[in-house]
Design a protein around this motif. Structure first.
Motif, PDB file in Angstrom:
ATOM      1  N   GLU A 110       7.947   0.672  -2.184  1.00 34.72           N
ATOM      2  CA  GLU A 110       8.242   0.538  -3.210  1.00 34.72           C
ATOM      3  C   GLU A 110       9.796   1.733  -3.043  1.00 34.72           C
ATOM      4  O   GLU A 110       9.461   2.401  -2.206  1.00 34.72           O
ATOM      5  N   GLU A 131       4.384  -3.150 -11.742  1.00 39.87           N
ATOM      6  CA  GLU A 131       3.742  -2.136 -10.675  1.00 39.87           C
ATOM      7  C   GLU A 131       2.978  -2.521  -9.512  1.00 39.87           C
ATOM      8  O   GLU A 131       1.273  -2.219  -9.109  1.00 39.87           O
ATOM      9  N   LYS A 133       1.582  -0.860  -6.816  1.00 37.85           N
ATOM     10  CA  LYS A 133       0.509   0.109  -6.555  1.00 37.85           C
ATOM     11  C   LYS A 133       0.239  -0.478  -4.759  1.00 37.85           C
ATOM     12  O   LYS A 133       0.578  -1.651  -4.117  1.00 37.85           O
ATOM     13  N   LYS A 134      -0.160   1.048  -4.474  1.00 36.35           N
ATOM     14  CA  LYS A 134      -0.451   0.992  -2.580  1.00 36.35           C
ATOM     15  C   LYS A 134      -1.640  -0.641  -2.510  1.00 36.35           C
ATOM     16  O   LYS A 134      -2.701  -0.600  -2.399  1.00 36.35           O
ATOM     17  N   ALA A 136      -0.834  -3.849  -3.736  1.00 38.67           N
ATOM     18  CA  ALA A 136      -0.410  -4.894  -4.541  1.00 38.67           C
ATOM     19  C   ALA A 136       0.256  -6.235  -3.554  1.00 38.67           C
ATOM     20  O   ALA A 136       0.691  -5.956  -2.593  1.00 38.67           O
ATOM     21  N   PRO A 158      -2.926  -6.480  -8.435  1.00 39.82           N
ATOM     22  CA  PRO A 158      -3.277  -5.204  -7.876  1.00 39.82           C
ATOM     23  C   PRO A 158      -4.432  -4.795  -7.169  1.00 39.82           C
ATOM     24  O   PRO A 158      -5.196  -5.814  -6.546  1.00 39.82           O
TER      25      PRO A 158
END
Length: 165
Positions: A110, A131, A133-134, A136, A158
Motif C-alpha cells: 500500500e 482499503e 488491509k494487510k 486483503a 478483508p
C-alpha cells in the motif's frame, strides 16, 4: 484475464536499527500464521492461478510464498513494478507481458494496491478507494485490450473474511 491483487501480510514495524533497508523487513510470526489461513480461503475463491507476480521486498515475497504453499498457486516470480516505491502504471506493462494467462495474482504494498485497483477500474488512481488491509485481496476482470479503466471488480475482501472461508 482475472487479476487478483493481494497486499502483503502483517510485517514487523519499521525499525532502521533492525532493518536498515526497509525492503528486508519480514512478516511477523502471527502475520504469517494469519496469512496461511487467508491463503486457504483464497484457494476456495481462486483455485487456479497461472502466474504469481510479487514485489521482491521480503514481506511481499514471504506472502507470495505462503500463497504458493497454502493456496497451491505457482511459485512467485519477482516483479519490480510491484515494489512499494513504484508507480502503479508499471504493473499494466507486467500484465501485458503475461497476457496469455487466464488468472494472474499480484502481491504488493500500500498505497500501490488500492491505486492500482482504482487505475484498472477507472483509469484514475485516486477515484476509487479500496482499503487494502494487510492480507486483503481483490479480484478484477480485465477484458482485452489491456487498458486502464476497463476492469470490472469481481470481489474485494478483508483478511478476516478470507480467513473465515
Amino acid at each position: 484475464m482475472q487479476v487478483v491483487i493481494v497486499r502483503h501480510a502483517v510485517a514487523f514495524d519499521r525499525d532502521p536499527t533492525q532493518w536498515p533497508d526497509d525492503r528486508q523487513r519480514p512478516l511477523t510470526e502471527e502475520g504469517e500464521m494469519k496469512m496461511r489461513r487467508a491463503a486457504r480461503g483464497l484457494r476456495s475463491l481462486v483455485p487456479k492461478v497461472d502466474v504469481l507476480l510479487s514485489s521482491p521486498w521480503k514481506r511481499a515475497w514471504q506472502t507470495a510464498e505462503v500463497l504458493h504453499e497454502e493456496a497451491g498457486w505457482p511459485s512467485p516470480k519477482s516483479c519490480e513494478a510491484l515494489e512499494g516505491d513504484r508507480n502503479h502504471r508499471g504493473v499494466l506493462t507486467a500484465l501485458r507481458e503475461v497476457s496469455g494467462a487466464e488468472t494472474v495474482a499480484l502481491v504488493g504494498h500500500e498505497p500501490q494496491s488500492h491505486r492500482l485497483a482504482s487505475y484498472l477500474l477507472t483509469g484514475d488512481a485516486a477515484r476509487v478507494l479500496l482499503e487494502f488491509k494487510k492480507g486483503a485481496a481483490a479480484a478484477l476482470l480485465i477484458e482485452s485490450p489491456f487498458r486502464a479503466g476497463t476492469a470490472r471488480l469481481l470481489w474485494f475482501l478483508p483478511p478476516r473474511a478470507l480467513r473465515g472461508l
